[in-house]
Scaffold this motif. Structure first.
Motif, PDB file in Angstrom:
ATOM      1  N   MET A   1       0.769  -1.101  -0.008  1.00  0.00           N
ATOM      2  CA  MET A   1      -0.140   0.037  -0.084  1.00  0.00           C
ATOM      3  C   MET A   1       0.983   1.209  -0.109  1.00  0.00           C
ATOM      4  N   SER A   2       0.481   2.286  -0.807  1.00  0.00           N
ATOM      5  CA  SER A   2       1.228   3.640  -0.854  1.00  0.00           C
ATOM      6  C   SER A   2       1.081   4.192   0.431  1.00  0.00           C
ATOM      7  N   LEU A   3       2.128   4.560   1.190  1.00  0.00           N
ATOM      8  CA  LEU A   3       1.815   5.163   2.547  1.00  0.00           C
ATOM      9  C   LEU A   3       1.389   6.667   2.116  1.00  0.00           C
ATOM     10  N   GLN A   4       2.347   7.301   1.141  1.00  0.00           N
ATOM     11  CA  GLN A   4       2.148   8.709   0.668  1.00  0.00           C
ATOM     12  C   GLN A   4       0.661   8.750   0.179  1.00  0.00           C
TER      13      GLN A   4
ATOM     14  N   HIS B   1      -1.972  14.794  13.025  1.00  0.00           N
ATOM     15  CA  HIS B   1      -0.687  14.823  12.945  1.00  0.00           C
ATOM     16  C   HIS B   1      -0.123  13.119  12.700  1.00  0.00           C
ATOM     17  N   PRO B   2       0.996  13.044  12.516  1.00  0.00           N
ATOM     18  CA  PRO B   2       1.587  11.617  12.121  1.00  0.00           C
ATOM     19  C   PRO B   2       1.043  10.693  13.109  1.00  0.00           C
ATOM     20  N   TYR B   3       0.815  10.737  14.159  1.00  0.00           N
ATOM     21  CA  TYR B   3       0.256   9.452  15.110  1.00  0.00           C
ATOM     22  C   TYR B   3      -1.025   9.336  14.620  1.00  0.00           C
ATOM     23  N   ASP B   4      -1.793  10.374  14.606  1.00  0.00           N
ATOM     24  CA  ASP B   4      -3.350   9.987  14.083  1.00  0.00           C
ATOM     25  C   ASP B   4      -3.058   9.304  12.938  1.00  0.00           C
ATOM     26  N   ILE B   5      -2.524   9.525  11.891  1.00  0.00           N
ATOM     27  CA  ILE B   5      -2.380   8.963  10.656  1.00  0.00           C
ATOM     28  C   ILE B   5      -1.944   7.398  10.947  1.00  0.00           C
ATOM     29  N   LYS B   6      -0.943   7.203  11.629  1.00  0.00           N
ATOM     30  CA  LYS B   6      -0.596   5.840  11.792  1.00  0.00           C
ATOM     31  C   LYS B   6      -1.713   5.105  12.574  1.00  0.00           C
ATOM     32  N   LYS B   7      -2.613   5.462  13.369  1.00  0.00           N
ATOM     33  CA  LYS B   7      -3.410   4.777  14.122  1.00  0.00           C
ATOM     34  C   LYS B   7      -4.550   4.422  12.885  1.00  0.00           C
ATOM     35  N   MET B   8      -4.873   5.579  11.790  1.00  0.00           N
ATOM     36  CA  MET B   8      -6.046   5.447  10.964  1.00  0.00           C
ATOM     37  C   MET B   8      -5.471   4.459   9.841  1.00  0.00           C
ATOM     38  N   PHE B   9      -4.225   4.238   9.752  1.00  0.00           N
ATOM     39  CA  PHE B   9      -3.393   3.413   8.893  1.00  0.00           C
ATOM     40  C   PHE B   9      -3.822   1.943   9.391  1.00  0.00           C
ATOM     41  N   LYS B  10      -3.377   1.591  10.651  1.00  0.00           N
ATOM     42  CA  LYS B  10      -3.730   0.357  11.139  1.00  0.00           C
ATOM     43  C   LYS B  10      -5.185  -0.221  11.278  1.00  0.00           C
TER      44      LYS B  10
ATOM     45  N   LYS C   1       2.745  -2.708   6.749  1.00  0.00           N
ATOM     46  CA  LYS C   1       2.864  -2.031   8.073  1.00  0.00           C
ATOM     47  C   LYS C   1       3.878  -0.845   8.060  1.00  0.00           C
ATOM     48  N   ILE C   2       3.716  -0.144   9.044  1.00  0.00           N
ATOM     49  CA  ILE C   2       4.560   0.990   9.078  1.00  0.00           C
ATOM     50  C   ILE C   2       5.297   1.290  10.475  1.00  0.00           C
ATOM     51  N   ASN C   3       6.380   1.808  10.461  1.00  0.00           N
ATOM     52  CA  ASN C   3       7.175   2.140  11.849  1.00  0.00           C
ATOM     53  C   ASN C   3       7.313   3.703  11.646  1.00  0.00           C
ATOM     54  N   ASP C   4       7.469   4.213  12.940  1.00  0.00           N
ATOM     55  CA  ASP C   4       7.573   5.625  13.067  1.00  0.00           C
ATOM     56  C   ASP C   4       8.485   6.267  12.060  1.00  0.00           C
ATOM     57  N   GLY C   5       9.572   5.557  12.030  1.00  0.00           N
ATOM     58  CA  GLY C   5      10.827   5.903  10.996  1.00  0.00           C
ATOM     59  C   GLY C   5      10.370   6.442   9.768  1.00  0.00           C
ATOM     60  N   THR C   6       9.725   5.282   8.896  1.00  0.00           N
ATOM     61  CA  THR C   6       9.060   5.388   7.652  1.00  0.00           C
ATOM     62  C   THR C   6       7.928   6.487   7.674  1.00  0.00           C
ATOM     63  N   LEU C   7       7.178   6.593   8.660  1.00  0.00           N
ATOM     64  CA  LEU C   7       6.037   7.521   8.808  1.00  0.00           C
ATOM     65  C   LEU C   7       6.655   9.045   8.789  1.00  0.00           C
TER      66      LEU C   7
END
Length: 175
Positions: free
Chosen positions: A1-4, A17-26, A35-41
């Protein structure tokens, strides 16, 4: 999946903010391979910020917590999101490569997308025909395990073709 694409699609609906988007992604990604990690995000946020696709909206500083930056999409980012969705369909190779784009189809022209899906269907139909023609020439000389592998690959292409048709119907219904 394209993270961008996922980030730009989410930011098209509001500031996050990025943390919101990480939760939405999951929550929105159903396959275990994405899967995404904080560094990639954060790397993707920096890249898109430098390219002008997103902008910083607000930096919140709390005494006991790290600062939290909220981002929004720029007009250039909205245009880029559209072009990336079209490009994913134009360069279709597998259905799962379309997942991130499918989440944000409301940001593109349905008629143009219908055309791109029909092109993808045609590519896949031609691939199925070529595969079948080749298989006819080698089938009798291959061991049973190869028959099993071919059966799976052939079935998967047909399922993908059916999925593309369902997607096209969904788009037509939403017009």
């Amino acid at each position: 999946m394209s993270l961008q694409i996922f980030i730009l699609g989410v930011l098209s609906s509001g500031h996050h903010h990025p943390y919101d988007i990480k939760k939405m992604f999951k929550q929105n990604v159903l396959d275990d391979n994405s899967k995404i990690n904080d560094g990639t995000l954060y790397y993707n946020f920096e890249v898109m910020l430098k390219k002008g696709y997103i902008e910083k909206i607000e930096v919140i500083r709390d005494d006991n917590r790290p600062e939290k930056t909220t981002y929004g999409i720029t007009p250039f980012g909205k245009e880029h999101l559209q072009q990336e969705i079209y490009a994913i369909f134009k360069n279709f190779t597998r259905v799962d490569s379309l997942y991130s784009a499918v989440l944000f189809l409301k940001h593109v022209d349905p008629k143009k997308l219908e055309f791109l899906i029909e092109e993808a269907q045609e590519k896949l139909e031609n691939k199925i025909k070529r595969d079948q023609a080749f298989w006819e020439t080698v089938r009798d000389e291959t061991p049973p395990a190869v028959h099993l592998i071919h059966d799976h690959a052939s079935s998967q292409m047909k399922v993908d073709l059916q999925w593309l048709e369902k997607l096209k119907q969904l788009i037509l219904e939403q017009q």
